[in-house]
Design a protein around this motif. Structure first.
Motif, mmCIF file in Angstrom:
data_model
loop_
_atom_site.group_PDB
_atom_site.id
_atom_site.type_symbol
_atom_site.label_atom_id
_atom_site.label_comp_id
_atom_site.label_asym_id
_atom_site.label_seq_id
_atom_site.Cartn_x
_atom_site.Cartn_y
_atom_site.Cartn_z
ATOM 1 N N SER A 70 0.709 -1.083 -0.117
ATOM 2 C CA SER A 70 0.172 0.096 0.157
ATOM 3 C C SER A 70 0.877 1.514 0.053
ATOM 4 O O SER A 70 0.396 2.482 -0.436
ATOM 5 N N GLU A 81 3.694 4.117 -4.415
ATOM 6 C CA GLU A 81 2.649 4.919 -5.021
ATOM 7 C C GLU A 81 2.516 4.708 -6.668
ATOM 8 O O GLU A 81 3.463 4.431 -7.299
ATOM 9 N N MET A 82 1.683 5.011 -7.309
ATOM 10 C CA MET A 82 1.307 4.873 -8.461
ATOM 11 C C MET A 82 0.737 6.039 -9.042
ATOM 12 O O MET A 82 0.007 6.842 -8.598
ATOM 13 N N ASN A 83 1.513 6.626 -10.191
ATOM 14 C CA ASN A 83 0.987 7.811 -10.462
ATOM 15 C C ASN A 83 -0.118 7.719 -11.484
ATOM 16 O O ASN A 83 -0.722 6.644 -11.860
ATOM 17 N N PRO A 84 -0.846 8.929 -11.654
ATOM 18 C CA PRO A 84 -2.166 8.791 -12.002
ATOM 19 C C PRO A 84 -2.459 8.214 -13.464
ATOM 20 O O PRO A 84 -3.661 7.505 -13.789
ATOM 21 N N THR A 134 -0.676 5.603 -14.732
ATOM 22 C CA THR A 134 -0.520 4.452 -14.347
ATOM 23 C C THR A 134 -1.873 3.593 -14.296
ATOM 24 O O THR A 134 -2.591 2.743 -14.570
ATOM 25 N N ARG A 135 -2.408 4.432 -13.139
ATOM 26 C CA ARG A 135 -4.024 4.006 -12.359
ATOM 27 C C ARG A 135 -4.845 4.039 -13.625
ATOM 28 O O ARG A 135 -5.816 3.189 -13.534
ATOM 29 N N GLN A 136 -4.789 5.056 -14.141
ATOM 30 C CA GLN A 136 -5.919 5.334 -15.352
ATOM 31 C C GLN A 136 -5.631 4.271 -16.589
ATOM 32 O O GLN A 136 -6.725 3.631 -16.906
ATOM 33 N N LEU A 138 -4.339 0.987 -15.889
ATOM 34 C CA LEU A 138 -4.953 -0.022 -15.110
ATOM 35 C C LEU A 138 -6.411 -0.165 -15.306
ATOM 36 O O LEU A 138 -7.003 -1.319 -15.346
ATOM 37 N N HIS A 139 -7.124 1.030 -15.047
ATOM 38 C CA HIS A 139 -8.697 1.067 -14.800
ATOM 39 C C HIS A 139 -9.194 0.674 -16.110
ATOM 40 O O HIS A 139 -10.385 0.097 -16.526
#
Length: 52
Positions: A16, A19-22, A24-26, A28-29
């Motif tokens: 947890s 940190e993932m940058n936005p 990468t998160r986007q 993955l989503h």
């Protein structure tokens, strides 16, 4: 058993803390959404094929 729980807790804490940058998160989503849509389409095709 306590040792296993302790190791699990520390691993979860470390995971947890990553940190993932936005972007990468986007990405993955988006991948998850596409994967879900493909699964739904395949399921619908299978059901339609069963009915015919």
């Amino acid at each position: 058993m306590d040792k296993v729980q302790q190791i699990t807790r520390s691993a979860m804490r470390r995971a947890s803390a990553i940190e993932m940058n936005p972007q990468t998160r986007q990405n993955l989503h988006g991948l998850f959404v596409n994967f879900s849509l493909i699964l739904i389409c395949l399921l619908l095709m299978y059901i339609i094929r069963l009915l015919l």
